[in-house]
Design an enzyme around this catalytic site. Structure first.
Site, mmCIF file in Angstrom:
data_model
loop_
_atom_site.group_PDB
_atom_site.id
_atom_site.type_symbol
_atom_site.label_atom_id
_atom_site.label_comp_id
_atom_site.label_asym_id
_atom_site.label_seq_id
_atom_site.Cartn_x
_atom_site.Cartn_y
_atom_site.Cartn_z
ATOM 1 N N GLU A 119 1.033 -1.138 0.021
ATOM 2 C CA GLU A 119 0.012 -0.167 -0.050
ATOM 3 C C GLU A 119 1.071 1.258 -0.004
ATOM 4 O O GLU A 119 1.825 1.459 0.960
ATOM 5 C CB GLU A 119 -0.957 0.155 0.946
ATOM 6 C CG GLU A 119 -2.204 -0.842 1.240
ATOM 7 C CD GLU A 119 -2.834 -0.857 2.409
ATOM 8 O OE1 GLU A 119 -3.999 -1.144 2.277
ATOM 9 O OE2 GLU A 119 -2.394 -0.204 3.574
ATOM 10 N N CYS A 120 0.626 2.073 -0.772
ATOM 11 C CA CYS A 120 1.464 3.550 -0.863
ATOM 12 C C CYS A 120 2.866 3.396 -0.770
ATOM 13 O O CYS A 120 3.385 2.826 -1.988
ATOM 14 C CB CYS A 120 0.682 4.368 0.039
ATOM 15 S SG CYS A 120 0.948 6.159 -0.080
ATOM 16 N N GLY A 121 3.395 3.718 0.447
ATOM 17 C CA GLY A 121 4.865 3.318 0.256
ATOM 18 C C GLY A 121 5.227 1.893 0.003
ATOM 19 O O GLY A 121 6.435 1.581 -0.600
#
Length: 436
Positions: free
Chosen positions: A327-329
Site C-alpha cells: 500500500e502506498c509506500g
C-alpha cells in the site's frame, strides 16, 4: 455508551491533537479510563492517543464506513469513563459527494453519535471575530451540538478578555484559554506529525501538555459537558476479509501506516499476524501465506532499503509462490526504483514495474473507491474497496496490469490504478473498508 465529546476546530493546525492528548492524559492521571477515536482517515494520530491513554484508538470514517461499522468500532469504549473523538481538518470539512454514511466530515460523527463538540479556537490576529466564527459553526448544521470552546495561543490577558466577552455575548461557554507554549509543540514532517513511535520523549511531551492544559482549562466543566452516545454499540464487525490466514506484516519506521481497525478485523476473523522489519534487513516469516507491506516513509530510508539485499532477495523469493501486496509506500518498494527528494535513484525490489520519484513533489490526497479489475489478497475481481490516498510521489512508470478502476470522491477516474504482476499487487490508497 459512556459520555463522550468531539474535539474539533475551524481548520487544521489549530491544536486539536494537543488538546485531545492533554485532556486524555490529565483525566487518566485522575484515575479515569479514557477512550480515544480519530474521525477521518488519519493513520498517525491513533498511536498518539494510545500513548496518552494506554488504550488502542481506531479511526471512524463516515465516507468509508456505514453506521453499523462505526457503532461496532465505538463499542470498545463501553467500559471507559469518558470518550474523546479527535476530528480532522475543520468541523464541517469533507468531500463534496456523500459516501456510505456521510462526507467524511467530523460533524457527521458528532451528529451520528450524539457527542457534543468542543471547539479549539486560535484567535491569533483577531479578537471578537473569533466569537463570530464560533457562533457560525454552532449554528451551521442542526443536530451538531456545541459544548463550548477552548482558546489556544492567546496573546495576552487583555486579548483573552476581549474574546471571552464576545463569546459570552453569543452564549458560548469558554472552558479555558491557553497562552502560547512552544514546549508542547508536536514535531511535523511532510505527511503530518512525526510518528509517536519515533519520539522517545513522547510520554514526557504528553505529560507536559496535560500539566499545561490542566492549569488553564476547567477540566471538570469539560467533563460535565460530555453526553452519552445516542448509538447503541453493534456486535457485528467491519466487512473486512483478511488477505490470508498467516500474514507477514512489514513493520518499522518505513512501514507503519496501517489502520489499527484493519489489523483488529483481520485478527477477529482468525488471521495470525507476524511482523518483520525491512530496515533491519529481515525477511517475511517463511510460514506465512501472504506478505503485506503498508505505507510509511520509504522515501526517507530508500538508501537503506536498497542496500538491504537479504530483505530484497527474501521478498522476491517469497513472491515466487505466495502473494505480496503493498500500500502506498509499500507499493513503491515493490516497484523497480524510487528516486528520493535529492534526486538519487534507488533500486527497489522489482516485483512490479512501478517507478516513483520524490524529486518533484506533487501531493496526492483524497478518498478512493476502487473496483478491482484483477484479484488481490483477500479480494476477488469486482470487489469494491474504499480507501484514502496521501503521498507526494510522482509516477515515472506504472507499466503492469492495472489492478483496479479507481475513482476519487467526486466519481472522477484517477491515474493511480495500482498494479498486478504475477503474485505481486499494489495500490496507492490505504484500504479502510469494503463496500457491503
Amino acid at each position: 455508551m459512556p459520555a463522550g465529546l468531539v474535539i474539533s476546530a475551524p481548520a487544521s493546525g489549530v491544536g486539536k491533537t494537543t488538546l485531545t492528548l492533554a485532556l486524555a492524559r490529565a483525566w487518566r492521571n485522575r484515575g479515569l479510563r479514557v477512550q480515544c477515536f480519530k474521525s477521518g482517515p488519519d493513520y498517525i494520530d491513533p498511536a498518539f492517543h494510545a500513548a496518552a491513554t494506554g488504550r488502542a484508538s481506531v479511526n471512524v470514517d463516515s465516507w468509508a464506513m456505514d453506521c453499523a461499522s462505526i457503532a461496532h468500532l465505538i463499542s470498545r469504549g463501553t467500559d471507559a469513563d469518558i470518550v474523546l473523538t479527535e476530528g480532522s481538518m475543520g468541523l464541517f470539512d469533507g468531500v463534496a459527494t456523500r459516501g456510505i454514511s456521510g462526507t467524511g466530515a467530523t460533524a457527521d460523527i458528532a451528529e451520528m453519535l450524539g457527542w457534543p463538540v468542543v471547539l479549539v479556537i486560535d484567535p491569533s490576529g483577531q479578537a471578537q471575530t473569533a466569537a463570530a466564527i464560533a457562533a457560525g459553526l454552532r449554528d451551521y448544521r442542526p443536530g451538531v451540538r456545541l459544548a463550548g470552546v477552548v482558546l489556544n495561543r492567546v496573546a495576552s490577558p487583555r486579548h483573552e478578555d476581549l474574546v471571552r466577552r464576545a463569546l459570552n455575548d453569543v452564549g458560548i461557554a469558554v472552558f479555558g484559554a491557553l497562552p502560547r507554549h512552544a514546549e508542547i509543540s508536536l514535531p511535523k514532517r511532510h505527511l503530518g506529525l512525526v510518528q509517536a513511535e519515533e519520539q522517545a520523549e513522547i510520554g514526557k511531551l504528553i505529560d507536559e501538555a496535560a500539566r499545561f492544559v490542566s492549569g488553564h482549562v476547567d477540566l471538570d466543566a469539560v467533563l460535565r459537558a460530555a453526553a452519552a452516545s445516542s448509538v447503541q454499540p453493534a456486535a457485528n464487525g467491519l466487512n473486512v476479509t483478511p488477505p490470508g490466514q498467516r500474514i507477514a506484516l512489514a513493520r518499522d519506521a518505513a512501514f507503519s501506516f496501517v489502520y489499527p481497525h484493519m489489523l483488529e478485523a483481520w485478527r477477529a476473523a482468525g488471521a495470525e499476524i507476524s511482523t518483520f522489519s525491512p530496515l533491519a534487513d529481515e525477511v517475511p516469516d517463511a510460514n506465512a501465506d501472504v506478505c503485506w507491506l503498508p505505507g510509511g516513509y520509504p522515501e526517507l530510508h530508500a538508501g537503506k532499503i536498497a542496500a538491504n539485499a537479504r530483505f530484497r532477495s527474501g521478498l522476491r523469493a517469497f513472491a515466487e509462490t505466495r502473494p505480496v501486496h503493498g500500500e502506498c509506500g509499500g507499493y513503491m518498494v515493490l516497484g523497480t526504483a524510487l528516486t528520493d527528494a535529492d534526486g538519487i535513484r534507488h533500486e527497489m525490489t522489482g516485483l512490479l514495474g512501478l517507478e516513483t520519484s520524490f524529486a518533484k513533489r506533487r501531493m496526492h490526497l483524497g478518498y478512493r473507491l476502487a473496483a478491482l479489475a484483477a484479484p488481490m489478497p483477500g479480494h476477488q475481481v469486482g470487489a469494491r474497496l474504499r480507501g484514502h490516498e496521501f503521498h507526494y510521489s510522482t509516477i515515472i512508470a506504472q507499466p503492469d496490469t492495472p489492478l483496479a478502476v479507481v475513482h476519487d470522491a467526486t466519481g472522477a477516474v484517477i491515474a493511480e490504478t495500482g498494479s498486478r504482476r504475477d503474485h505481486a499487487t499494489g495500490t496507492f490508497f490505504h484500504l479502510i473498508a469494503e463496500d457491503r
